[in-house]
Structure formats: structure tokens, C-alpha cells
Design a protein around this motif. Structure first.
Motif, mmCIF file in Angstrom:
data_model
loop_
_atom_site.group_PDB
_atom_site.id
_atom_site.type_symbol
_atom_site.label_atom_id
_atom_site.label_comp_id
_atom_site.label_asym_id
_atom_site.label_seq_id
_atom_site.Cartn_x
_atom_site.Cartn_y
_atom_site.Cartn_z
ATOM 1 N N SER A 136 3.555 10.343 -6.870
ATOM 2 C CA SER A 136 4.611 10.753 -7.800
ATOM 3 C C SER A 136 4.025 11.115 -9.159
ATOM 4 N N ARG A 137 3.083 10.305 -9.651
ATOM 5 C CA ARG A 137 2.459 10.613 -10.943
ATOM 6 C C ARG A 137 1.694 11.926 -10.868
ATOM 7 N N LEU A 138 1.010 12.148 -9.757
ATOM 8 C CA LEU A 138 0.265 13.393 -9.591
ATOM 9 C C LEU A 138 1.201 14.589 -9.562
ATOM 10 N N MET A 139 2.321 14.462 -8.851
ATOM 11 C CA MET A 139 3.285 15.568 -8.783
ATOM 12 C C MET A 139 3.870 15.870 -10.159
ATOM 13 N N VAL A 140 4.207 14.818 -10.909
ATOM 14 C CA VAL A 140 4.763 15.015 -12.247
ATOM 15 C C VAL A 140 3.787 15.817 -13.111
ATOM 16 N N ALA A 198 0.839 -1.207 0.000
ATOM 17 C CA ALA A 198 0.000 0.000 0.000
ATOM 18 C C ALA A 198 0.872 1.255 0.000
ATOM 19 N N ILE A 199 2.002 1.207 0.738
ATOM 20 C CA ILE A 199 2.920 2.342 0.757
ATOM 21 C C ILE A 199 3.514 2.561 -0.630
ATOM 22 N N ILE A 200 3.920 1.458 -1.260
ATOM 23 C CA ILE A 200 4.485 1.559 -2.615
ATOM 24 C C ILE A 200 3.470 2.183 -3.559
ATOM 25 N N ASN A 201 2.244 1.721 -3.505
ATOM 26 C CA ASN A 201 1.215 2.255 -4.403
ATOM 27 C C ASN A 201 0.931 3.724 -4.120
ATOM 28 N N LEU A 218 10.163 14.834 1.366
ATOM 29 C CA LEU A 218 10.614 14.976 -0.017
ATOM 30 C C LEU A 218 12.135 14.902 -0.105
ATOM 31 N N ALA A 219 12.825 15.567 0.837
ATOM 32 C CA ALA A 219 14.284 15.546 0.826
ATOM 33 C C ALA A 219 14.805 14.125 1.015
ATOM 34 N N ALA A 220 14.227 13.394 1.961
ATOM 35 C CA ALA A 220 14.677 12.026 2.230
ATOM 36 C C ALA A 220 14.439 11.129 1.024
ATOM 37 N N TYR A 221 13.250 11.245 0.404
ATOM 38 C CA TYR A 221 12.923 10.400 -0.747
ATOM 39 C C TYR A 221 13.802 10.753 -1.944
ATOM 40 N N ALA A 222 14.026 12.043 -2.164
ATOM 41 C CA ALA A 222 14.870 12.469 -3.277
ATOM 42 C C ALA A 222 16.286 11.936 -3.130
ATOM 43 N N HIS A 223 16.835 12.005 -1.918
ATOM 44 C CA HIS A 223 18.197 11.496 -1.702
ATOM 45 C C HIS A 223 18.243 9.969 -1.812
ATOM 46 N N ALA A 224 17.143 9.308 -1.461
ATOM 47 C CA ALA A 224 17.082 7.857 -1.625
ATOM 48 C C ALA A 224 17.095 7.489 -3.108
ATOM 49 N N LEU A 225 16.352 8.230 -3.932
ATOM 50 C CA LEU A 225 16.360 7.996 -5.377
ATOM 51 C C LEU A 225 17.750 8.249 -5.955
#
Length: 315
Positions: free
Chosen positions: A14-18, A5-8, A133-140
């Protein structure tokens, strides 16, 4: 295992932000340029100058794609090539006056979109968004570089007052400058008293402090005082990194956030005071567009030194 559920939820968001940020369009940020071209201009502005090879690493694009895009931006009058001071065979890319004006419009537009969105959230949600957002961006980014995020970035950057920070920042300054430059209690006391006074003004939007934390312990700091100089000029103060995070890239990350803040606040200029001999720090300042404004013999640090003032014009 990570909950499906977290992945989804992240994929949907992410699609919405794009879509909402305009990345489905052929142009971005109210310009006539592609998303990659806009990012190129913004990154060169943030670093002061970059080579094409550095852009390839930062943007994660093919060398040929970057080469074509850079050629178009040069032809459009946004970028110019200059020989590197270290190696004349290497060409550095810098913004032209037109390019700086374009980036100012891009930043103004981007800041407006962020403000409009954050105004829908309460302060706690705003902090959660910024940190998440910062944590996820650095993870990517860590995934692209083939590293684990815990190895790539064991630090976190937080803002605002945190209990114990006045003493800890004063301790870092006192210990480092006593060890390397024989500064004494005068200098450490000056740091502590100045920081204590500054903290009483942190509720004003033109002032901010950033802290680097490592397992909950403060290991770095920098602040922008938007009031003490007047004339709509910012004062960069208390920039220091503990030995725990030297060489980690945190200094660049800190200054990147600081410069973004200064640009959003539309300061006419950002000033900082230091002294001769801090060569690594000087190179970092200069990479963000600071230039040496003047130097003189003085004793504001507690003993006679060649003091320096650096300045970065507002963007």
C-alpha cells in the motif's frame, strides 16, 4: 487471526502504491490539482451530477473541506452549479466543457499508468490484480461505513466468457420480461442468438462482458459491443439484474465499470436501446450521462411498444 506476514505485505504494498501513484505529491494525475480535487472531478464525471453532500459521502471528507474544494473548482472553471430538477433549493455540481476536457486528460493519464503496469504481468496476474484490488477496496469502504464486507458486498464482478452464461443470461431476460411485460419465446431467442454470436468476438479488445456472481451463480450481466454499430460507437447490451441483487447497488457498480471501459477505449459514443416504462433503469442510465436520443413505436422486442434509444457522448 490474520497472519502477521500478510498484514505486513499489504501495508508495504500500500505504501509503495501510494508513492508510485503520486499521492505523496501536492498534485495528481499530471494536473495542477490536489488528489481530492482530481477525485471530485472524476466522480462527478462518472455520475453525471452530484451534490456537495453526496461528495462528502463518496470522498469521506469533512463538509468544510469539500465546500472549499468545490468553490475553487468552480472558480477555476471546472465545475458549475445547477438547480436540481427535483428540488430547486438543491444545487447539483456538473462539469463544464473545460471540466470534461480536464477529466479526459486525467483518464488518459490514469489509463496509461495502468496499461504500463499491467504490461509487466501475464493475463492471469492481470485478472488477479483487478479482482484483488476490487475486493480490498470494497473491504476498506465497508470498514468506513461500519459494515462487514460480506454484508456490504456479497457479490463479485467478473469479466469474459464463463461456461453457462449464455443460457443463464437468456433465462434471466426471458423470465423477467415474460413476468412483467408478457414477452415470449421470440424475445428470449433473440437474446440467446445475439449473445451467442457476440461471444465469438469476445477476444477482441473493443468487446467485453461483465457478470455479477453470487455464491458462484450468475445474477447480473451487461456487455459492451464495440463492433456492431460501427463509427467507433459502443453498444451497451444485455443489462439485467436478478431479483437476488436488486437494490444492492450492483447496477451502479456494473455501469461504472462499463463506462470506465468505454472511456478507456475512446469510443465516440455509447448507445443503448430499450423501451418506455423501465423508469429505474432510465434514472440509472441518465445518472451516467445518457440522454434520450429518440423514441418511436416499434416491435423489435416481439410486440408493439414505445421504443427508446439513449446515447452518451464519448469522454
Amino acid at each position: 487471526m490474520i497472519d502477521a506476514a500478510i498484514i505486513n505485505d499489504i501495508r508495504v504494498s500500500s505504501r509503495l502504491m501510494v508513492r508510485e501513484l503520486g499521492f505523496m505529491n501536492t498534485t495528481l494525475a499530471a494536473t495542477d490539482y490536489s488528489p481530492s480535487a482530481v477525485h471530485t472531478l472524476v466522480e462527478i464525471d462518472a455520475h453525471g451530477a452530484l451534490t456537495a453532500a453526496q461528495l462528502v459521502q463518496i470522498l469521506g471528507l469533512e463538509k468544510s473541506s469539500v465546500s472549499r474544494m468545490v468553490s475553487k473548482l468552480i472558480a477555476a472553471g471546472e465545475l458549475q452549479e445547477t438547480p436540481s430538477a427535483q428540488d430547486g433549493r438543491v444545487k447539483q455540481l456538473q462539469l463544464t466543457e473545460q471540466g470534461r476536457e480536464s477529466v479526459a486528460r486525467i483518464n488518459q493519464y490514469g489509463a496509461m499508468r495502468v496499461v504500463e503496469a499491467l504490461e509487466q504481468l501475464n493475463p492471469s496476474q492481470q485478472q488477479s490484480v483487478a479482482r484483488g484490488l476490487a475486493a480490498y477496496a470494497h473491504a476498506l469502504e465497508a470498514c468506513r461505513n461500519g459494515a462487514r464486507v460480506s454484508e456490504a458486498s456479497p457479490f463479485e464482478i467478473v469479466t469474459g466468457y464463463h461456461p453457462g452464461m449464455i443460457g443463464r443470461i437468456s433465462e434471466m431476460h426471458g423470465s423477467y420480461y415474460a413476468k412483467h411485460y408478457d414477452f415470449g419465446h421470440f424475445f428470449e431467442g433473440k437474446v440467446a442468438s445475439g449473445l451467442a454470436e457476440f461471444c465469438t468476438r469476445l477476444d477482441r479488445p473493443c468487446n467485453q462482458i461483465w457478470l455479477v456472481k453470487h455464491h458462484g451463480r450468475i445474477v447480473g450481466s451487461v456487455a459492451i459491443d464495440g463492433e456492431d454499430l460501427g463509427n467507433n460507437e459502443a453498444h451497451l447490451r444485455w443489462f439485467i439484474l436478478d431479483d437476488d441483487c436488486r437494490g444492492s447497488g450492483m447496477g451502479r457498480r456494473l455501469l461504472s465499470e462499463v463506462m470506465d471501459f468505454c472511456d478507456r477505449q475512446r469510443f465516440a459514443a455509447t448507445q443503448l436501446w430499450t423501451f418506455s416504462g423501465l423508469d429505474a433503469a432510465r434514472r440509472l442510465y441518465e445518472s451516467f450521462g445518457f440522454t434520450l436520443a429518440r423514441e418511436w413505436q416499434g416491435d423489435q422486442w416481439g410486440r408493439e411498444m414505445l421504443e427508446q434509444q439513449f446515447m452518451r457522448e464519448g469522454r
